[in-house]
Design an enzyme around this catalytic site. Structure first.
Site, short mmCIF file in Angstrom:
data_model
loop_
_atom_site.label_atom_id
_atom_site.label_comp_id
_atom_site.label_asym_id
_atom_site.label_seq_id
_atom_site.Cartn_x
_atom_site.Cartn_y
_atom_site.Cartn_z
N THR A 125 0.83 -1.20 0.00
CA THR A 125 0.00 0.00 0.00
C THR A 125 0.86 1.25 0.00
O THR A 125 1.99 1.24 0.53
CB THR A 125 -0.92 0.02 1.24
N ASP A 126 0.33 2.34 -0.55
CA ASP A 126 1.04 3.61 -0.50
C ASP A 126 1.12 4.17 0.92
O ASP A 126 1.92 5.08 1.19
CB ASP A 126 0.41 4.64 -1.44
N GLU A 127 0.34 3.61 1.83
CA GLU A 127 0.35 4.12 3.21
C GLU A 127 1.67 3.89 3.92
O GLU A 127 1.94 4.51 4.95
CB GLU A 127 -0.82 3.54 4.00
N TYR A 153 -1.60 -0.23 11.16
CA TYR A 153 -1.83 -0.91 9.88
C TYR A 153 -0.67 -0.68 8.91
O TYR A 153 -0.08 -1.62 8.39
CB TYR A 153 -3.13 -0.45 9.24
N LYS A 157 2.24 -3.31 7.31
CA LYS A 157 2.47 -3.52 5.89
C LYS A 157 3.92 -3.19 5.51
O LYS A 157 4.54 -3.88 4.69
CB LYS A 157 1.51 -2.67 5.06
#
Length: 341
Positions: A125-127, A153, A157
């Site tokens: 994810t870009d997060e 979260y 990741k």
């Protein structure tokens, strides 16, 4: 080839399974999903009669189970979608995110190494990059942007990504990683922004918008994402990270207002609520690498994709009504009981 797709009863994994099973009839696909709250067998029900498809229920963090499955199936390719993915839930209970997203990834990597898979792909994810300032629209996440996580979260990741890269460097496991922007489309679980707002609007319920609603996300239609992963698996360079973005930046408030306009509902349904702890301001991906190396570009604009998505939810009421009648209702009450009047 034989593929293991983990998390294939979820949103992105489910769409990917549909795409791959239908487009590669000579390949075999095993869909592994634990069927936790966001996994839904109805998402993949139409695939049950396909000869090149099999569903298996199981936990990627269960080492003995995973090793037995790899021994039995002898996979060529592993695509790991399986993850706890909702930021709010990670704030409430980070532990399950570490178990699934980090330890589960480690188990899959160990099995992939032992059984010598030809490609292990991690869906990220870009997060993991953190966020960007709202007043610097010239800045974008690239594959070289340092990891700077904001929530349990995204930290889980990022930890998984680092494990994947370490198995490439230490054990020469043939890996790739993709980091995508916010996905939307069919089969998305109703806790996410677009289906949550649409479903609540249909019932004339208040729409909880965090803070001032000006947080910006880059929106990617889910099938564009699936096609990008397919390209990475077949043509991507081993050991590389590929950012997948939609060139569709919108504030959360713009997205909500688009939904209300389409459904012909009043903006008075919007209710601003206390912001999420550590809420990232802006995500924006630079996808030049995958565009240049693999000739990928998003095919669906946000204007088209959001209308297609809304129409899908309107014509598949039974799918999401089954979900919100159960545990999801309890979750919504827990999350918003003190925020919504």
């Amino acid at each position: 080839m034989k593929f293991l797709v983990t998390g294939g009863a979820g949103f992105i994994g489910g769409n990917f399974i549909h795409y791959m099973v239908e487009n590669y009839p000579k390949d075999q696909f095993v869909n592994l999903d634990l069927l936790t709250y966001a996994g839904n067998l109805e998402t993949i029900q139409s695939l049950e009669e396909k000869k090149n498809y099999r569903f298996v229920r199981g936990d990627i963090a269960d080492r003995q189970f995973i090793m037995n499955l790899f021994e039995e199936e002898q996979f060529d390719v592993v695509v790991n979608f399986a993850a706890e993915s909702h930021v709010d839930r990670s704030v409430i209970d980070p532990s399950i995110f570490i178990k699934t997203n980090v330890l589960g990834t480690q188990v899959l990597l160990d099995a992939a190494k032992q059984y010598q898979v030809k490609r292990y792909h991690q869906v990220s994810t870009d997060e993991v990059y953190g966020d960007l300032p709202l007043d610097r629209t010239d800045l974008f996440f690239t594959e070289e942007t340092p990891i700077h996580t904001s929530s349990p979260y995204s930290a889980s990741k990022a930890g998984a990504d680092l494990l994947v890269l370490s198995y490439y460097r230490t054990f020469q496991l043939p890996v790739t990683i993709s980091r995508c922007s916010n996905n939307y489309g069919p089969y998305q679980f109703p806790e996410k922004l677009i289906p949550l707002m649409m479903i609540r609007a249909l019932s004339d319920e208040k729409l909880p918008v965090y803070g001032n609603g000006l947080n910006v996300r880059d929106w990617l239609y889910v099938m564009d994402h699936c096609k990008a992963i397919d390209l990475i698996l077949r043509k991507g360079r081993v050991g590389e990270i590929y950012n997948i973005g939609g060139h569709n930046e919108r504030t959360n408030l713009e997205v909500v207002k688009t939904i209300l306009k389409t459904l012909e509902k009043p903006e008075s349904l919007i209710q601003y609520v206390t912001d999420r702890p550590g809420h990232d301001l802006r995500y924006a991906i630079d996808p030049k690498k995958i565009e240049r190396e693999l000739d990928w570009k998003p095919e669906v604009s946000f204007e088209t994709g959001i209308q297609q998505t809304i129409q899908w939810y309107l014509s598949h009421r039974s799918w999401w009504e089954h979900i919100i009648s159960g545990e999801y209702q309890t979750y919504v009450k827990q999350m918003y009981k003190e925020r919504l009047s």
